[in-house]
Design a protein around this motif. Structure first.
Motif, PDB file in Angstrom:
ATOM      1  N   ARG A  70       0.801  -1.228   0.000  1.00 27.50           N
ATOM      2  CA  ARG A  70       0.000   0.000   0.000  1.00 27.50           C
ATOM      3  C   ARG A  70       0.832   1.277   0.000  1.00 27.50           C
ATOM      4  O   ARG A  70       0.304   2.382   0.098  1.00 27.50           O
ATOM      5  N   ARG A  71       2.126   1.132  -0.132  1.00 25.47           N
ATOM      6  CA  ARG A  71       3.007   2.290   0.025  1.00 25.47           C
ATOM      7  C   ARG A  71       2.729   3.391  -1.005  1.00 25.47           C
ATOM      8  O   ARG A  71       2.586   3.106  -2.188  1.00 25.47           O
ATOM      9  N   LYS A  72       2.658   4.646  -0.538  1.00 31.54           N
ATOM     10  CA  LYS A  72       2.487   5.798  -1.426  1.00 31.54           C
ATOM     11  C   LYS A  72       3.767   6.602  -1.527  1.00 31.54           C
ATOM     12  O   LYS A  72       3.942   7.394  -2.437  1.00 31.54           O
TER      13      LYS A  72
ATOM     14  N   ASP B  23      -2.709  -6.845   2.472  1.00 37.87           N
ATOM     15  CA  ASP B  23      -3.570  -5.664   2.539  1.00 37.87           C
ATOM     16  C   ASP B  23      -4.924  -6.011   3.150  1.00 37.87           C
ATOM     17  O   ASP B  23      -5.796  -6.551   2.483  1.00 37.87           O
ATOM     18  N   ALA B  24      -5.067  -5.700   4.426  1.00 38.89           N
ATOM     19  CA  ALA B  24      -6.354  -5.853   5.121  1.00 38.89           C
ATOM     20  C   ALA B  24      -6.408  -4.730   6.133  1.00 38.89           C
ATOM     21  O   ALA B  24      -5.387  -4.075   6.379  1.00 38.89           O
ATOM     22  N   PHE B  25      -7.590  -4.476   6.708  1.00 44.65           N
ATOM     23  CA  PHE B  25      -7.670  -3.468   7.768  1.00 44.65           C
ATOM     24  C   PHE B  25      -7.612  -4.194   9.114  1.00 44.65           C
ATOM     25  O   PHE B  25      -8.500  -4.973   9.450  1.00 44.65           O
ATOM     26  N   TYR B  26      -6.544  -3.965   9.838  1.00 45.72           N
ATOM     27  CA  TYR B  26      -6.285  -4.714  11.068  1.00 45.72           C
ATOM     28  C   TYR B  26      -6.675  -3.918  12.309  1.00 45.72           C
ATOM     29  O   TYR B  26      -6.532  -2.697  12.342  1.00 45.72           O
ATOM     30  N   VAL B  27      -7.104  -4.642  13.317  1.00 42.72           N
ATOM     31  CA  VAL B  27      -7.303  -4.050  14.646  1.00 42.72           C
ATOM     32  C   VAL B  27      -6.647  -4.942  15.694  1.00 42.72           C
ATOM     33  O   VAL B  27      -6.409  -6.122  15.458  1.00 42.72           O
TER      34      VAL B  27
END
Ligand code: PRP
Ligand code: MN
Ligand code: MG
Length: 178
Positions: free
Chosen positions: A133-135, A149-153
Motif C-alpha cells: 500500500r506504500r504511497k 492488505d487488510a484493515f487490522y485491529v
C-alpha cells in the motif's frame, strides 16, 4: 469485542514470540548505546511496552503523537502532529516504534521531522509492514511481520478509537464498518 472479529491474523502467542526476537535483535545492535525509543501515539503504545521489556538494556522512552486516519479505514493523507517532542533527539540513537507502516505517509513525515533534530542515528521498528500500500518510498529497519492488505485491529491498532486492547491482531466483520 471478540464477536466483532472476522479473522485472527496474528495470535497473542505469535506476537509475543516475534517481539521477543525483535528485542534480541535490537539488544545486539544497541547494547552500550542507550537508545531512545520514540513511540508514535497512539497505535504504538502496546508494542512499545512489550518491546522495551524484551530489549533488556539501558534505554529511554519518549512519545510523539500524530494522526491521519481519524475514524475511517483510509488515511486522510494529511498527517497532523498532536504532540511534538522537545530537544531530546540530538546526538541520540533513536528507534522510532510504530504499530504499522502502511502508505508510509506518517513515517515519512516523522522521519523528516526527527532527522532535522540531528540524532546520532535513526532507525524504524514497526510491528506490521504492509508494503503493497506504500504511497511514498520508505522502509523499516526492523519489522515484526510483513502483512497483506487488510484493515487490522488489535495490539494497538484501532478502528474509530476502539479495539486497541485486543491482545491479538485481526480483521473486523464488514458489518462493523456500516
Ligand atoms: C495509524 C498507525 C500508523 C499510521 C500508519 O495511525 O498507527 O501510525 O496510521 O499509516 P500510514 O503508513 O498510511 O501513514 P493513526 O493515524 O490511525 O493514529 P493512531 O495511531 O492514533 O490510531
Ligand atoms: Mn499511529
Ligand atoms: Mg488509528
Amino acid at each position: 469485542m471478540k464477536n466483532d472479529i472476522e479473522k485472527v491474523y496474528y495470535s497473542e502467542e505469535m506476537i509475543q514470540n516475534r517481539v521477543r526476537e525483535l528485542g534480541q535483535e535490537l539488544k545486539t545492535e544497541y547494547a552500550g548505546k542507550k537508545p531512545l525509543l520514540v513511540g508514535v501515539l497512539k497505535g504504538s503504545f502496546i508494542f512499545l511496552a512489550d518491546l522495551a521489556r524484551a530489549l533488556d538494556i539501558h534505554c529511554e522512552i519518549e512519545f510523539i503523537a500524530v494522526s491521519s486516519y481519524g475514524n475511517g479505514t483510509e488515511t486522510s493523507g494529511e498527517v497532523k502532529m498532536t504532540k511534538a517532542i522537545g530537544d531530546v533527539i540530538r546526538d541520540r540513537h533513536v528507534i522510532v516504534v510504530e504499530d504499522i507502516l502502511d502508505t508510509g505517509l506518517t513515517l515519512d513525515y516523522l522521519k523528516k521531522y526527527l532527522l532535522s533534530m540531528n540524532p546520532a542515528s535513526l532507525k524504524i521498528c514497526t510491528f506490521l509492514d504492509k508494503p503493497s500500500r506504500r504511497k511514498v518510498q520508505i522502509s523499516a529497519d526492523y519489522v515484526g511481520f510483513e502483512c497483506i492488505d487488510a484493515f487490522y485491529v488489535g495490539y494497538g491498532l484501532d478502528y474509530a478509537g476502539e479495539y486497541r486492547n485486543l491482545p491479538y491482531i485481526g480483521s473486523l466483520k464488514p458489518a462493523i464498518y456500516s
